[in-house]
Design an enzyme around this catalytic site. Sequence first.
Site, PDB file in Angstrom:
ATOM      1  N   ASP A 330       0.870  -1.167   0.000  1.00 41.89           N
ATOM      2  CA  ASP A 330       0.000   0.000   0.000  1.00 41.89           C
ATOM      3  C   ASP A 330       0.916   1.228   0.000  1.00 41.89           C
ATOM      4  O   ASP A 330       2.080   1.136   0.400  1.00 41.89           O
ATOM      5  CB  ASP A 330      -0.880  -0.037   1.253  1.00 41.89           C
ATOM      6  N   ASP A 522      -1.700  -0.968   6.068  1.00 44.54           N
ATOM      7  CA  ASP A 522      -1.951  -0.510   7.437  1.00 44.54           C
ATOM      8  C   ASP A 522      -3.365  -0.011   7.688  1.00 44.54           C
ATOM      9  O   ASP A 522      -3.721   0.276   8.833  1.00 44.54           O
ATOM     10  CB  ASP A 522      -0.968   0.609   7.804  1.00 44.54           C
ATOM     11  N   ASP A 526      -7.276  -1.941   3.809  1.00 44.89           N
ATOM     12  CA  ASP A 526      -6.281  -2.941   3.403  1.00 44.89           C
ATOM     13  C   ASP A 526      -6.612  -4.338   3.925  1.00 44.89           C
ATOM     14  O   ASP A 526      -5.987  -5.313   3.508  1.00 44.89           O
ATOM     15  CB  ASP A 526      -4.885  -2.550   3.911  1.00 44.89           C
TER      16      ASP A 526
END
Length: 644
Positions: A330, A522, A526
Amino acid sequence: MSIKNRFVFSLILSLPMLIEMVAAPFGFTLPGGAWTMFLLTTGVMAVSARPFIQSAWAAFRHHHANMDTLVAVGTATAYLYSVYAMLTGRAVFYESAAFVITFILLGQYFEEKMKHSASGAVEKLIGLQAKSADVLRDGQFTKVPLSAVVVGDTIRVRPGEKVAVDGTIADGHSSIDESMVTGESMPVTKQAGDHVIGATINGTGTFTFTASKVGDDTLLAQIVEMVKKAQTSHAPIQKTVDRVADIFVPAVLIAAILTFTVWYVLLGASLVNAMLFAVSVIIIACPCALGIATPTALMVGTGRSAKMGILIKNGEVLEAANKIKTVVFDKTGTITEGHPQVTDIVGGPEVLQVAANLEVASEHPLATAVLDKAHDTGLTPVAATDFQAIQGKGVQATVDGQSAFIGNDKLLDNYTLTPELTQQMTQLQNAAKTVVIVGQADQVIGLIAIQDAPKLSSAGAIAALKARGLRTVMLTGDNDRVARAIADQVGIDEVIANVLPGDKAAAITRLQTDGPVAFAGDGINDAPALTTADVGIAMGSGTDIAIEAGGIVLVKNDLQDVVRALELSQKTFSRIKLNLFWAFIYNTLGIPVAAGLFAALGLVLSPELAGLGMAFSSFSVVASSLLLNKSKLTSTAAPIAKVA
């Protein structure tokens, strides 16, 4: 009775027979002769060998054979034959049964001690916990037991004291040593509004903080629980070992029967010698080392990773991490710092005011950046009504009777930019800045550029992963220009941008067609991707949902720990395979010797030596696992601080 006590008891009763063996050439014999040996060995069989016999009998009743089956059958055969031989006036071999039990228990005792040493990480973590806290009660600070602290308590921490629980600093500032939890060696400066972790050690300042997590909810308690579960879990390879053991034990018993038959029937050996060869086969083949090869390495590997602030949740994750081909990241909060700041405002002063009005109720990092900028410039947000989310694009609402909107460049499907704004947006995005479009009364009135810088460790971590032959991918909802600019800065191989939160898991599934995938993230959005990936790596600063979904948790929020986690997993799994190899080789090479195939060359193996060899085999496997603590990593991290 504990293994240690059973070993000591067996050793005491076996020593007289050992003395007789050594002193026999000098004419020494035990008082009472065979009857004394019978009494001593019966004590060993009744007390020290009983658990082996009980386990073997339980397995037999369920139509199974286990490692204890070999020990029980081998020692019982030697013991019962010696009883028969004593009653018929022949030579006895009581010492064989007694010595085998003693040596096997010696191996198990060393195994138990080393397992305890391997799992010492958990005990150290538990010992880090503060015992009391200085809590504000009835207007004054009072020392109370840690168990009495509740969420919302105001707690004072003086210089050199431990932080009792997790919380947020309310007043004061200090530098805090967090190495005992995160593995980070340098003290971290903290001030009002910053988060503190229970069990960390305060530096020179005094501060008060508000407790947010207590008891089993604290980060330290969660770390302890994760390490415990990981050390008692099983890697998938262990299932294969168990299936092999189910076949191996009956095969050994058949080999022992064949050994006895060949020597006694075909080669004309005496009943005693044929029986000793058969018993030696049973004892040397006992696959105890196979049973501990996987769990001991798993305990050491997960314990060492915990000291570095890397929490591997179970053996299944560890084995999967060893096979990873692609690592997906990410962007915000994973590759970047996760603390975006407004860098440019294009348009009049009303642009920031409208943006703040719309973002005041949002917890998104970009919204926080807008509100921080508004606060710094003295603007006060005005309450907005009629909020409506524009899926994957932004929000719209009513402010002072006028419609207003804010969002990403996907809003251009609904609204248009002037050529000048289009050019400025392109320039900002090429500079790795995320551009937010702000509008009022169905007109775009300006742009806000927000930048979130990459973490200092990101480029080095990406380079290290690529050096290991891994493919690196960035998966983000941001636009393609910004994503590629960040990717170029840190060296990412591939960028997948403009991905809606609900589509991240589907993107991971597509990448898995080229091999196992690890995903590091995080945020709440996600969680589906963390669960879908073969290995989910959650950043420790992320949401509880993301941490729960991840198979590996990085307490320090440092991408270098992604490299360390994969390297530790590889080393641990390689050690498991090495342990299994030596355990199998040991049994494979030992059986022919025990069966007497080299007797013509004078190479034979008595049951006593077979028992000692089997004990050494278990000892060597555990020692091999413990060497994991000494193996070097190409990417090193500060170890956990020692308990004072």
